[in-house]
Design a protein around this motif. Structure first.
Motif, PDB file in Angstrom:
ATOM      1  N   LYS A  61       9.365  -3.176 -12.794  1.00 43.00           N
ATOM      2  CA  LYS A  61       8.389  -4.215 -13.496  1.00 43.00           C
ATOM      3  C   LYS A  61       7.369  -5.040 -12.594  1.00 43.00           C
ATOM      4  N   VAL A  62       7.966  -6.026 -12.349  1.00 45.58           N
ATOM      5  CA  VAL A  62       7.601  -6.948 -11.108  1.00 45.58           C
ATOM      6  C   VAL A  62       7.544  -6.821  -9.926  1.00 45.58           C
ATOM      7  N   ALA A  63       8.495  -5.907  -9.134  1.00 51.03           N
ATOM      8  CA  ALA A  63       8.425  -5.915  -7.588  1.00 51.03           C
ATOM      9  C   ALA A  63       7.370  -4.523  -7.675  1.00 51.03           C
ATOM     10  N   GLY A  64       7.834  -3.623  -7.991  1.00 50.96           N
ATOM     11  CA  GLY A  64       6.912  -1.869  -8.550  1.00 50.96           C
ATOM     12  C   GLY A  64       7.593  -0.891  -7.443  1.00 50.96           C
ATOM     13  N   SER A  65       9.109  -0.802  -7.833  1.00 53.68           N
ATOM     14  CA  SER A  65       9.693   0.484  -7.716  1.00 53.68           C
ATOM     15  C   SER A  65       9.824   1.349  -9.015  1.00 53.68           C
ATOM     16  N   LYS A  66      10.030   2.675  -7.948  1.00 53.74           N
ATOM     17  CA  LYS A  66       9.263   4.047  -8.695  1.00 53.74           C
ATOM     18  C   LYS A  66      10.671   4.547  -9.074  1.00 53.74           C
ATOM     19  N   ILE A  67      11.332   4.156  -8.674  1.00 49.87           N
ATOM     20  CA  ILE A  67      13.044   5.147  -9.076  1.00 49.87           C
ATOM     21  C   ILE A  67      14.449   3.718  -9.313  1.00 49.87           C
ATOM     22  N   VAL A  68      15.340   4.638 -10.472  1.00 49.07           N
ATOM     23  CA  VAL A  68      15.685   3.644 -10.643  1.00 49.07           C
ATOM     24  C   VAL A  68      17.187   5.497 -10.280  1.00 49.07           C
ATOM     25  N   ILE A  69      18.757   4.261  -9.071  1.00 45.10           N
ATOM     26  CA  ILE A  69      19.293   5.500  -9.200  1.00 45.10           C
ATOM     27  C   ILE A  69      20.512   4.719  -9.230  1.00 45.10           C
ATOM     28  N   VAL A  70      21.696   5.467 -10.709  1.00 45.72           N
ATOM     29  CA  VAL A  70      22.550   4.889 -10.952  1.00 45.72           C
ATOM     30  C   VAL A  70      23.953   6.281 -10.268  1.00 45.72           C
ATOM     31  N   LEU A  71      24.682   5.092  -8.953  1.00 44.11           N
ATOM     32  CA  LEU A  71      25.018   5.388  -8.114  1.00 44.11           C
ATOM     33  C   LEU A  71      26.742   5.265  -8.439  1.00 44.11           C
ATOM     34  N   ALA A 122       9.223   9.614  -4.343  1.00 45.96           N
ATOM     35  CA  ALA A 122      10.727   8.563  -3.787  1.00 45.96           C
ATOM     36  C   ALA A 122      12.208   9.325  -3.710  1.00 45.96           C
ATOM     37  N   HIS A 123      12.330   9.774  -5.506  1.00 46.46           N
ATOM     38  CA  HIS A 123      13.296  10.849  -5.014  1.00 46.46           C
ATOM     39  C   HIS A 123      13.593  11.828  -4.382  1.00 46.46           C
ATOM     40  N   THR A 124      12.559  12.342  -3.477  1.00 44.82           N
ATOM     41  CA  THR A 124      12.677  13.038  -2.579  1.00 44.82           C
ATOM     42  C   THR A 124      13.037  11.989  -1.072  1.00 44.82           C
ATOM     43  N   ILE A 125      12.445  11.361  -0.974  1.00 39.97           N
ATOM     44  CA  ILE A 125      12.687  10.055   0.018  1.00 39.97           C
ATOM     45  C   ILE A 125      14.230   9.983  -0.004  1.00 39.97           C
ATOM     46  N   LEU A 126      14.828   9.304  -1.064  1.00 37.80           N
ATOM     47  CA  LEU A 126      16.286   9.699  -0.987  1.00 37.80           C
ATOM     48  C   LEU A 126      16.925  10.861  -0.490  1.00 37.80           C
ATOM     49  N   LYS A 127      16.613  11.939  -0.979  1.00 41.35           N
ATOM     50  CA  LYS A 127      17.605  13.101  -1.028  1.00 41.35           C
ATOM     51  C   LYS A 127      17.310  13.425   0.350  1.00 41.35           C
ATOM     52  N   GLU A 128      16.003  13.213   1.117  1.00 42.09           N
ATOM     53  CA  GLU A 128      16.515  13.768   2.220  1.00 42.09           C
ATOM     54  C   GLU A 128      16.989  12.535   3.521  1.00 42.09           C
ATOM     55  N   PHE A 184      11.210   0.894  -2.876  1.00 44.12           N
ATOM     56  CA  PHE A 184      10.170   2.074  -3.687  1.00 44.12           C
ATOM     57  C   PHE A 184      11.735   2.314  -4.380  1.00 44.12           C
ATOM     58  N   ALA A 185      12.422   2.023  -4.410  1.00 49.86           N
ATOM     59  CA  ALA A 185      13.636   1.491  -4.762  1.00 49.86           C
ATOM     60  C   ALA A 185      15.118   1.329  -5.485  1.00 49.86           C
ATOM     61  N   VAL A 186      14.906   1.035  -6.795  1.00 45.38           N
ATOM     62  CA  VAL A 186      16.843   0.329  -7.545  1.00 45.38           C
ATOM     63  C   VAL A 186      17.614   1.375  -6.988  1.00 45.38           C
ATOM     64  N   VAL A 187      19.214   0.991  -6.872  1.00 47.16           N
ATOM     65  CA  VAL A 187      20.231   1.452  -6.479  1.00 47.16           C
ATOM     66  C   VAL A 187      21.081   0.208  -7.139  1.00 47.16           C
ATOM     67  N   LEU A 188      21.888   1.012  -8.496  1.00 48.02           N
ATOM     68  CA  LEU A 188      22.537  -0.324  -9.073  1.00 48.02           C
ATOM     69  C   LEU A 188      24.010   1.742  -8.529  1.00 48.02           C
ATOM     70  N   GLU A 236       0.883  -1.291   0.025  1.00 48.32           N
ATOM     71  CA  GLU A 236      -0.168  -0.257   0.281  1.00 48.32           C
ATOM     72  C   GLU A 236       0.811   1.196  -0.252  1.00 48.32           C
ATOM     73  N   THR A 237       2.091   1.349   0.658  1.00 48.26           N
ATOM     74  CA  THR A 237       2.613   2.411   1.271  1.00 48.26           C
ATOM     75  C   THR A 237       3.691   2.677  -0.526  1.00 48.26           C
ATOM     76  N   GLN A 238       4.279   1.736  -0.714  1.00 45.56           N
ATOM     77  CA  GLN A 238       5.028   1.789  -2.212  1.00 45.56           C
ATOM     78  C   GLN A 238       4.105   1.955  -3.357  1.00 45.56           C
ATOM     79  N   GLN A 239       3.073   1.341  -3.579  1.00 42.71           N
ATOM     80  CA  GLN A 239       2.137   2.183  -4.675  1.00 42.71           C
ATOM     81  C   GLN A 239       1.364   2.969  -4.336  1.00 42.71           C
ATOM     82  N   LYS A 240       1.453   3.747  -3.267  1.00 44.75           N
ATOM     83  CA  LYS A 240       1.422   5.701  -2.474  1.00 44.75           C
ATOM     84  C   LYS A 240       2.580   6.821  -3.603  1.00 44.75           C
ATOM     85  N   LEU A 241       3.171   5.975  -3.849  1.00 43.82           N
ATOM     86  CA  LEU A 241       4.683   6.462  -3.782  1.00 43.82           C
ATOM     87  C   LEU A 241       4.965   7.498  -5.624  1.00 43.82           C
TER      88      LEU A 241
END
Length: 200
Positions: A99-109, A17-23, A52-56, A7-12
């Motif tokens: 696509k499968v697990a619903g993450s909202k952002i990809v960060i290439v770090l 998601a970007h703001t959460i990572l920045k904070e 909520f995020a994938v970080v490479l 539920e929390t993931q779908q609301k993002l």
């Protein structure tokens, strides 16, 4: 801090998601770690995960994504490979996360003082490392400057940008999701001297 649920993931949105990572990185830099009951998070995620995020990111021991972004168990998919390079296995992992697990952002770090980027700039050849470093060579060629500290750092940034280009080009799934505003794909660089993430 609560564990991510479906539920929390779908609301993002990707923006949230970007703001959460920045904070989270801001807290990390200020040494203001969020209090988490990790044992409870283990139990909460035992029957499913909703990151909520994938970080490479790179395998560098100084750049643990969960700590850098002040996240807990079940928050991030962490894809780690020297030089944060892209190949089919990496693409498949990111596609699964989004696509499968619903993450909202990809960060290439990427990060400063990257050993893999430095080795690529110096054209190191050694066992299986050679094939891996070949994937960083496009960034080395694009920067095309005398090897010094500044050009190596520039190459690390270009390498992040080229990795993002490859994700968009070689994964129609992720490119379409980004076009439809289902995800964002963003580059970033971590400074090993102060812990700060700069989003590109």
């Amino acid at each position: 801090m609560k564990t991510q649920t479906k539920e929390t993931q779908q609301k993002l949105t990707p923006q949230i998601a970007h703001t959460i990572l920045k904070e989270g990185n801001k807290r990390f830099v200020q040494n203001l770690k969020t209090q988490r009951d990790l044992k409870q998070q283990v139990l909460d995620t035992s029957n499913g995960q909703f990151p909520f995020a994938v970080v490479l990111s790179c395998i560098d021991s100084r750049v643990p994504a969960e700590m850098v972004f002040d996240q807990g168990i079940g928050d991030l998919f962490s894809v780690r490979v020297a030089g944060n390079i892209v190949n089919k296995d990496v693409l498949g992992s990111i596609e699964y996360g989004c696509k499968v697990a619903g993450s909202k952002i990809v960060i290439v770090l990427g990060h400063t003082k990257c050993g893999a980027v430095t080795a690529a700039c110096k054209h190191v050849e050694l066992g299986n490392i050679t094939a891996l470093l070949d994937k960083i060579q496009p960034a080395v060629k694009k920067v095309n400057k005398e090897i010094n500290e500044e050009s190596i750092e520039e190459t690390a940034i270009v390498n992040v940008e080229l990795s993002i280009e490859r994700i968009r080009k070689e994964s129609p799934i992720l490119a379409k999701m980004e076009k439809n505003d289902e995800i964002k794909i963003i580059g970033a660089s971590y400074d090993v001297s102060n812990g700060k993430v700069t989003f590109l």
